[in-house]
Write a protein that holds these residues in place. Structure first.
Motif, PDB file in Angstrom:
ATOM      1  N   GLU A 215      35.735  40.091  41.588  1.00  0.00           N
ATOM      2  CA  GLU A 215      36.557  39.875  40.389  1.00  0.00           C
ATOM      3  C   GLU A 215      37.961  40.462  40.552  1.00  0.00           C
ATOM      4  O   GLU A 215      38.955  39.833  40.223  1.00  0.00           O
ATOM      5  CB  GLU A 215      35.872  40.527  39.188  1.00  0.00           C
ATOM      6  CG  GLU A 215      36.552  40.229  37.868  1.00  0.00           C
ATOM      7  CD  GLU A 215      35.720  40.730  36.708  1.00  0.00           C
ATOM      8  OE1 GLU A 215      35.079  39.897  36.043  1.00  0.00           O
ATOM      9  OE2 GLU A 215      35.699  41.953  36.480  1.00  0.00           O
ATOM     10  N   SER A 216      38.034  41.681  41.092  1.00  0.00           N
ATOM     11  CA  SER A 216      39.349  42.322  41.226  1.00  0.00           C
ATOM     12  C   SER A 216      39.371  43.134  42.520  1.00  0.00           C
ATOM     13  O   SER A 216      38.314  43.473  43.068  1.00  0.00           O
ATOM     14  CB  SER A 216      39.618  43.227  40.030  1.00  0.00           C
ATOM     15  OG  SER A 216      38.610  44.207  39.954  1.00  0.00           O
ATOM     16  N   THR A 357      45.689  37.699  46.915  1.00  0.00           N
ATOM     17  CA  THR A 357      45.691  38.842  45.996  1.00  0.00           C
ATOM     18  C   THR A 357      45.821  40.143  46.785  1.00  0.00           C
ATOM     19  O   THR A 357      46.552  41.055  46.385  1.00  0.00           O
ATOM     20  CB  THR A 357      44.390  38.869  45.161  1.00  0.00           C
ATOM     21  OG1 THR A 357      44.225  37.601  44.534  1.00  0.00           O
ATOM     22  CG2 THR A 357      44.449  39.939  44.091  1.00  0.00           C
ATOM     23  N   SER A 361      48.641  42.882  46.296  1.00  0.00           N
ATOM     24  CA  SER A 361      48.259  44.248  45.915  1.00  0.00           C
ATOM     25  C   SER A 361      48.828  45.259  46.919  1.00  0.00           C
ATOM     26  O   SER A 361      49.378  46.296  46.528  1.00  0.00           O
ATOM     27  CB  SER A 361      46.730  44.344  45.847  1.00  0.00           C
ATOM     28  OG  SER A 361      46.334  45.690  45.799  1.00  0.00           O
ATOM     29  N   TRP A 368      45.551  47.377  41.349  1.00  0.00           N
ATOM     30  CA  TRP A 368      44.377  46.510  41.143  1.00  0.00           C
ATOM     31  C   TRP A 368      44.815  45.192  40.538  1.00  0.00           C
ATOM     32  O   TRP A 368      45.638  45.166  39.613  1.00  0.00           O
ATOM     33  CB  TRP A 368      43.372  47.197  40.216  1.00  0.00           C
ATOM     34  CG  TRP A 368      42.570  48.215  40.951  1.00  0.00           C
ATOM     35  CD1 TRP A 368      42.902  49.523  41.173  1.00  0.00           C
ATOM     36  CD2 TRP A 368      41.306  47.997  41.592  1.00  0.00           C
ATOM     37  NE1 TRP A 368      41.923  50.138  41.920  1.00  0.00           N
ATOM     38  CE2 TRP A 368      40.927  49.227  42.187  1.00  0.00           C
ATOM     39  CE3 TRP A 368      40.462  46.901  41.736  1.00  0.00           C
ATOM     40  CZ2 TRP A 368      39.736  49.379  42.904  1.00  0.00           C
ATOM     41  CZ3 TRP A 368      39.271  47.049  42.437  1.00  0.00           C
ATOM     42  CH2 TRP A 368      38.931  48.270  43.019  1.00  0.00           C
ATOM     43  N   ASP A 370      43.505  40.906  39.570  1.00  0.00           N
ATOM     44  CA  ASP A 370      42.445  39.910  39.417  1.00  0.00           C
ATOM     45  C   ASP A 370      42.414  39.051  40.681  1.00  0.00           C
ATOM     46  O   ASP A 370      43.429  38.477  41.075  1.00  0.00           O
ATOM     47  CB  ASP A 370      42.741  39.040  38.188  1.00  0.00           C
ATOM     48  CG  ASP A 370      41.527  38.221  37.777  1.00  0.00           C
ATOM     49  OD1 ASP A 370      40.779  37.760  38.667  1.00  0.00           O
ATOM     50  OD2 ASP A 370      41.340  38.030  36.565  1.00  0.00           O
ATOM     51  N   ARG A 377      38.453  31.365  36.411  1.00  0.00           N
ATOM     52  CA  ARG A 377      38.551  32.495  35.472  1.00  0.00           C
ATOM     53  C   ARG A 377      37.989  32.136  34.121  1.00  0.00           C
ATOM     54  O   ARG A 377      38.028  30.985  33.731  1.00  0.00           O
ATOM     55  CB  ARG A 377      40.011  32.931  35.318  1.00  0.00           C
ATOM     56  CG  ARG A 377      40.452  33.774  36.488  1.00  0.00           C
ATOM     57  CD  ARG A 377      41.877  34.228  36.390  1.00  0.00           C
ATOM     58  NE  ARG A 377      42.316  34.657  37.733  1.00  0.00           N
ATOM     59  CZ  ARG A 377      43.553  35.001  38.045  1.00  0.00           C
ATOM     60  NH1 ARG A 377      44.480  34.994  37.118  1.00  0.00           N
ATOM     61  NH2 ARG A 377      43.862  35.363  39.271  1.00  0.00           N
TER      62      ARG A 377
END
Ligand code: NAI
Length: 377
Positions: A215-216, A357, A361, A368, A370, A377
């Protein structure tokens, strides 16, 4: 039952992954090799395909010629494998899906999230199979681990720790070797080096065994060899939708590690450990109990693990047979049987979302973010 017809793009003579696909596809008599565009050099590809037994009129010079030659044949191929360098996966996979072929695409499925979304949509619209070669998930003992988690045998999963680290790019004096250099050059490799190459296998494996999705995440990327623009070492912390805590390390400068892909899953009532260099064994520890070794081919395995164990207990089964398991599941799926272990375009897209992602990040100092593709989503 007639054999299914199989074609291959890339995987030419001397390539790294080509032999594993040929051994895998042909291992069980489910497929015959009917067509190929195997090399970026047309004549060399044609000649090699014929040496492998492909008829002269189906030994193609490039994938466009193969698409044109196959699409109107009555005996056209039932499945095409795309085993070319990463940047070509999207256009080849898209073109073959749109022409109504089933595709097995090498990882990473695409270079961007948008391309990944497009492939998912095309696969849905055409109803064709688009599988992605996360072949480690097809080892019998990995299937056993997933079935044990699904069956509640280690309770709710709390933590998953995985790493895929090797030392084959750890020699700074070899960093300029063209075979190594392109992997860390954004113009050739895209936004990520080691995480997109090996880390996504580990992340897919975590999702696969835990039967959950990332998820993240928060990422730390580094270039241990400072001349490299893209990362050769990455640590990615993640959380899964069900709350599982995830830790992933991937590196190509871990000198002394050969093919260090391993995973440990820690649940409320037990733990599991699997290592790609000892793939026939799954280590299981029940809470408060002794550590046990579960062997491929032994009695009492879960159905999926039993089905994919080929030779008797204690006889090693390795990487090409894991790839063969992917082809077995594909043959079943092409014939209309449901095979839920088969990695698909959605998995390919999730990996791409995780890669982009993680890059974002890492640039923000590990914030953090998503990690889910927006369409999920
Ligand atoms: P490689 O560089 O060893 O071989 C690539 C082959 O594709 C060569 O034979 C080349 O002539 C051919 N080729 C290149 N462009 C082509 C084109 N446009 N049309 C037809 N043939 C073309 O590469 P390698 O290591 O075999 O990797 C290929 C793909 O497989 C990559 O996407 C890589 O990420 C993936 N891979 C996956 C593994 C897995 O565990 N699932 C393991 C190793 C690689």
């Amino acid at each position: 039952m007639a054999k299914l017809k199989w074609g291959m793009i890339g995987g030419g003579e001397g390539s790294q992954i080509g032999p594993a696909h040929r051994m895998g596809a042909l291992a069980d008599g489910r497929f015959e090799m009917a067509a190929g565009a195997l090399d970026h050099r047309p004549d060399i590809g044609r000649e090699y395909a014929q040496r492998l037994g492909v008829a002269v009129d189906r030994a193609y010079g490039d994938w466009q010629e193969m698409l044109a030659g196959e699409k109107d044949r009555e005996d056209r191929i039932d499945l095409v494998t795309v085993a070319t360098p990463n940047s070509t996966h999207f256009e080849i996979t898209k073109a073959f899906l749109e022409a109504g072929f089933n595709v097995l695409c090498e990882k990473p499925m695409t270079m961007t999230v948008e391309e990944g979304e497009e492939i998912v949509e095309i696969a849905e619209k055409t109803g064709k199979i688009c599988a992605v070669n996360y072949c480690y998930s097809a080892y019998p003992m990995v299937r056993q681990a997933r079935a044990m988690v699904r069956n509640g045998e280690i309770g709710k999963v709390r933590v998953v720790v995985t790493n895929f680290s090797h030392g084959h790019h750890g020699d700074a004096t070899d960093a300029d070797n063209p075979r190594v250099r392109w992997r860390y050059d954004p113009a050739m490799a895209g936004v990520s080096g080691q995480f997109a190459d090996c880390g996504i296998h580990a992340m897919h494996m975590a999702s696969f065994i835990c039967d959950d999705e990332v998820e993240s995440l928060s990422a730390d990327f580094a270039s241990a060899i400072s001349s490299r623009e893209l990362e050769d070492d990455a640590m990615v912390n993640f959380r899964m939708q069900g709350g599982t805590i995830g830790r992933l390390w991937t590196s190509s400068v871990a000198i002394g590690r050969q093919h260090g892909f391993e995973i440990q899953v820690f649940g409320e009532t037990g733990g599991l450990r699997w290592h790609a260099e000892q793939p026939n064994q799954l280590i299981y520890t029940p809470v408060g109990g002794r550590t046990q070794i579960i062997e491929k081919g032994e009695g009492g395995l879960h159905e999926d693990a039993q089905r994919l164990s080929r030779v008797a207990i204690a006889h090693p089964e390795g990487f090409p047979l894991a790839v063969a398991n992917i082809y077995c599941d594909l043959a079943d799926a092409i014939r209309g049987e449901k095979r839920d272990g088969l990695p698909n375009a959605a998995d390919g897209l999730r990996s791409m979302a995780a890669v982009h992602t993680a890059v974002a990040s890492a640039k923000e100092g590990g914030v953090w973010m998503d990690a889910r593709p927006s369409i999920f989503r």
